[in-house]
Design an enzyme around this catalytic site. Structure first.
Site, short mmCIF file in Angstrom:
data_model
loop_
_atom_site.label_atom_id
_atom_site.label_comp_id
_atom_site.label_asym_id
_atom_site.label_seq_id
_atom_site.Cartn_x
_atom_site.Cartn_y
_atom_site.Cartn_z
N ASP A 1 36.09 36.88 35.09
CA ASP A 1 37.44 36.52 35.49
C ASP A 1 37.42 35.52 36.66
OD1 ASP A 1 40.38 37.18 35.44
OD2 ASP A 1 39.94 37.86 37.47
N GLU B 1 36.21 32.53 32.35
CA GLU B 1 37.61 32.16 32.54
C GLU B 1 37.66 31.13 33.66
OE1 GLU B 1 42.12 33.51 33.65
OE2 GLU B 1 40.44 34.07 34.89
#
Ligand code: GLC
Ligand code: CA
Length: 557
Positions: free
Chosen positions: A208, A250
């Site tokens: 993330d 990401e």
């Protein structure tokens, strides 16, 4: 005990069809209003029938849930609302038993302010190892080159902590302090967390928010060289002990800035293609292929063992960070008539409402998703055309319970409706009475069965996951036509971005003598001759053709 990954082919992620789910939103087995792992386990039949091959689970760890679980307070446990560690392992093994891979979140940029590391840091002496788990400053005037990401809620990337008597750094919500990668102990802890989940047999990790790991004065604090050093360390630790696993990056950045996240094939295996996503929506609304062709031309080559992650919608807003100002204005105008549909720099809506529930448009975009070079990622509920609820705060409007049937609570839970973690969608168009799995399951022409068909078809042709892409350049710009080549297969895709029927003439000189066979119906089209190849497409129509050797050609051999 260390378990191996479940995939046999080390490049499995290239052929995968990923399905993104939040366990809380899928199915509630104990009727407390919150989806859980035993519930997800019960729905594996559904997922297997859909044909998806890899399940991406949004964060399910203990958390105050102020950012839907991306604010983690314990990386090594299961949030009690979702079940126990045993429940998770049972689910994981059952998914593996059906040949599905499982990807979990590794949130490495920040923790919750409730994490014991932060609680220890704020009381520890300045300069101590505990304090240095996070990024502190006496002033809030450092790293001023860094933009604010959550523009609707945050005024600064610094927040004053009265206990530490210092400012701490955070790129997202102020309750999500950023970890400090200049402290080697932080990476050690992250590697421990990674090994914990990989040892259990998890196949993939979504990393993330990775552009923001490291801060340096005088920069925008994104994509810095030292951030890549951290990522190479994570990958090396993975490769050292684990086979057949995968990291998905990401990094919401321009293609040229994302490229380094693949490294020389020694950083991330996959990375989301953020700039492509809004341009697919834009091309459709403009009825012009240019935005798509343009961004693909600006997409660099990536190493052999790497792959793009493709998506139309996800649990976040349709982000407009990777378009220019003019394009952003256009997207807001085209896709968010009500200002409540907007959040931060983006649009918080699901696929079906964005397409005004026009099934041809939905199918067209999905056909691109499933045939562009990369690994497609489907957001739960989009396969049945679920709607959203713009009256819920933050991005919660696209995170409502899965609609299983027309029963109470959409068949998601037998709890009292007031107990659900979120109200179900109940409007007349997208509500569970109209849109649900049960009614679509048996109906041959439902969105669900359309999606099952298309996913199955995609999986029959390895070229989609592995082959190269080549655009054709027909005069009619409302038509997007491209070839996918490789693995001994050649597929021609033709898409009509217009709401009206369109003719097109394709230059297929190089394939003279071959026969296009329409792949959904296995319908033979006329053999390609020396003249341009003519096709007509209905509104938002698309074709997938396999180019086969014509019978005459085979006989001549
Ligand atoms: C990622 C997640 C998003 C979350 C943010 C901060 O961008 O996709 O949902 O809010 O990280 O953790
Ligand atoms: Ca439950």
């Amino acid at each position: 005990m260390k378990k191996s990954g479940s995939a046999r082919d080390p490049l499995w992620y290239k052929d995968a069809v990923i399905y993104e789910i939040h366990v809380k939103a899928f199915f509630d087995a104990n009727n407390d209003g919150i989806g859980d792992f035993p519930g997800l386990l019960q729905k594996l039949d559904y997922l297997e029938a859909l044909g998806v091959t890899c399940l991406w689970l949004l964060p399910f760890f203990p958390s105050p849930l102020r950012d839907d679980g991306y604010d983690i307070s314990d990386y090594l446990s299961i949030h009690p609302s979702y079940g126990t560690m045993e429940d998770f392992k049972t689910f994981l093994n059952a998914a593996h038993g059906r040949g599905m891979q499982v990807m979990v979140e590794l949130v490495v940029n920040h923790t919750s302010d409730q994490h014991p590391w932060f609680q220890a840091a704020r009381t520890a002496a300045p300069g101590s190892k505990e304090r240095d788990f996070y990024v502190w400053s006496d002033t809030d005037r450092k790293y001023e080159g860094a933009r604010i990401i959550f523009t609707d809620t945050e005024k600064s990337n610094w927040t004053w902590d009265p206990i530490a008597k210092a400012y701490y750094w955070h790129r997202f919500f102020s309750h999500q302090p950023d970890l400090n990668y200049d402290n080697p102990a932080v990476l050690e802890e992250v590697l421990k967390i990674m090994r914990y989940w990989l040892d259990m047999g998890v196949d993939g990790l979504r990393l993330d928010a990775i552009p923001y790991l490291v801060e340096r004065e005088g920069t925008n604090c994104e994509n810095l060289p030292d951030t890549h050093v951290v990522l190479k360390n994570i990958r090396a630790a993975m490769d050292e002990n684990y086979e057949g696993r995968m990291i998905l990056a990401e990094a919401n950045q321009w293609p040229s800035d994302v490229r380094p996240y693949f490294g020389d094939g020694d950083e991330c295996h996959l990375a989301f293609h953020f700039p492509l996503m809004p341009r697919m929506f834009m091309a459709l609304r403009l009825e012009d292929r240019q935005p798509i062709v343009d961004i693909m031309r600006h997409t660099p080559e990536i190493p052999e063992n790497c792959q793009w992650g493709l998506f139309l919608r996800n649990h976040d807003e349709l982000t407009l960070e990777m378009v220019n100002e003019e394009e952003r204005d256009y997207m807001y105008l085209a896709y968010s008539s009500d200002p409540r549909m907007r959040i931060n720099v983006g649009i918080r809506r699901r696929l079906a409402p964005l397409m005004e529930n026009n099934s041809r448009r939905i199918e067209l975009l999905n056909s691109l998703l499933l045939s562009f070079p990369g690994t497609p990622i489907i957001y739960y509920g989009d396969e049945i055309g679920m709607g959203d609820n713009i009256h819920l705060g933050d991005r919660n409007g696209v995170r409502t319970p899965m609609q299983w049937s027309g029963d109470r609570n959409a068949g998601f839970s037998r709890a009292a409706p007031e107990m659900l973690y979120s109200p179900v969608i109940s409007d007349p168009v997208y509500g569970y009475g109209a849109v649900n799995v049960e009614s679509q399951d048996g109906e041959a022409s439902s969105p669900l069965n359309w999606m099952r068909n298309m996913v199955a078809l995609r999986k029959l042709f390895r070229v989609f996951g592995r082959g190269v892409m080549e655009f054709l350049d027909p005069g009619n710009r409302k038509i997007l036509a491209y070839l996918r080549r490789g693995e001994g297969e050649t597929v021609l895709c033709v898409a009509n971005l217009s709401r009206f029927a369109q003719p097109v003439e394709l230059n297929l000189q190089a394939y003279q003598g071959m026969r296009p066979v329409e792949m959904l119906g296995y319908v033979e089209f006329p053999v390609i001759g020396s003249q341009p190849y003519s096709l007509s497409l209905g509104p938002y129509g698309f074709f997938w053709f396999e180019l086969q050797k014509a019978r005459e050609q085979i006989e001549a051999q």
